[in-house]
Design a protein around this motif. Sequence first.
Motif, mmCIF file in Angstrom:
data_model
loop_
_atom_site.group_PDB
_atom_site.id
_atom_site.type_symbol
_atom_site.label_atom_id
_atom_site.label_comp_id
_atom_site.label_asym_id
_atom_site.label_seq_id
_atom_site.Cartn_x
_atom_site.Cartn_y
_atom_site.Cartn_z
ATOM 1 N N PHE A 286 0.950 -1.127 0.007
ATOM 2 C CA PHE A 286 0.058 0.096 0.167
ATOM 3 C C PHE A 286 0.717 1.166 0.089
ATOM 4 O O PHE A 286 0.621 2.418 -0.463
ATOM 5 N N LEU B 250 -8.326 2.809 -0.033
ATOM 6 C CA LEU B 250 -8.845 2.331 1.329
ATOM 7 C C LEU B 250 -10.741 2.260 1.207
ATOM 8 O O LEU B 250 -11.190 1.459 1.929
ATOM 9 N N ARG C 213 -11.377 -0.838 10.782
ATOM 10 C CA ARG C 213 -10.026 -0.397 10.365
ATOM 11 C C ARG C 213 -9.084 -0.630 11.532
ATOM 12 O O ARG C 213 -9.384 0.148 12.401
ATOM 13 N N GLU D 249 -3.350 0.620 6.844
ATOM 14 C CA GLU D 249 -4.038 -0.147 5.633
ATOM 15 C C GLU D 249 -4.440 -1.533 6.269
ATOM 16 O O GLU D 249 -4.470 -2.422 5.178
#
Length: 364
Positions: free
Chosen positions: A242, A258, A277, A281
């Motif tokens: 990422f 995301l 989350r 990432e």
Amino acid sequence: MFSLTRGFPANIRGVGHWASGALVVSISAMLLALRGGIADWLSIVVANVGVVLGTGLWLIGSQMFFGQRPARRFIALLLTIGVIAMSWMTWVHPSVAGRTLCMSALLTLTFGLSSMTMLRFGRGNNPALFVGSMLLVQTCVTALRGMSMFVPAWASIGLFAPDLIQRIYLTTGALMSLTVSVGLLFIAMDRLRNQLEQQSFMDPLTGLLNRRAFLDAHRQERDRTMRTGGLLSLLLIDLDHFKQVNDRYGHATGDRVLIDFANRVAEILPAPRYVARWGGEEFAVLLPRVPPDEAKTHAERIRQRVAQKEDATLPAYTCSIGVTCMAASEATIEQLARDADEALYGAKRSGRNCVQISDHVILL
């Protein structure tokens, strides 16, 4: 209400119209009360049309608040009709009954539509149901006042005539103005409170749970599952390379990746499930009462869905997933996260874009 409007977030719309409507209705009521002491164009035309404008602003504010298209043109039409009718029946063809009938019809429309908006879209919100009920009462009283013009024994000779219909109309009007204004304030405050509560447990970028909310969900599900002797499964998901996406395409594109990932995962996982989350990432998925083979199947579905390029404006990306599962009695969040993290690193060592199940899981 005006003061609160300045402090409300932009996505809570319509409160300014409610405040303006309350102010216009109040000023119009004072002009009506001065009838006979000030010019007729103020106490009759401006005052009556002002009441229509104020209640129309309440309607527009309610429609905006609940995400509906505001009926501005409709209110403008009612105002035009009101100005013409009040002027005609004040100077050209004076008629108290005609003015009463016209105003009753116009206000029945604005009160009625406001009531319908509150009762239809405010379900589950007690202040909205209260305001909607008050507006419904005023709608019925106003309609009754208009219909009384067709009954000679009930027909009013003026706004402050000492007959029963006028007394009921003025009394409910005074109570409605106060209670509706306060009720609208409570509706706005309730929406603000709900938003603040949501912000406290949601990740602002992806709309998923934040870590704090995820930990609360784990605690509740673990307590619930322990009573039945079930399992808890955890997926830890990391977007591959990422940092390279951010470096090559910029952080704005990285944020869109995301968001895209969060939307895809939320779509394909069955309830009950909790998606959060976890950090940067990295994402976490809690699957209550799901055995390890089924958890691995869900993880594989996520990996395959993410690997498919669905948005041409976003760069292609993949993910690696670590899976763990254990009895609820042993499934502390620390132990689940530790085992899933080890499995995730195993997936990365295996070349990424794959699913790895924890060594501590006994497949059923």
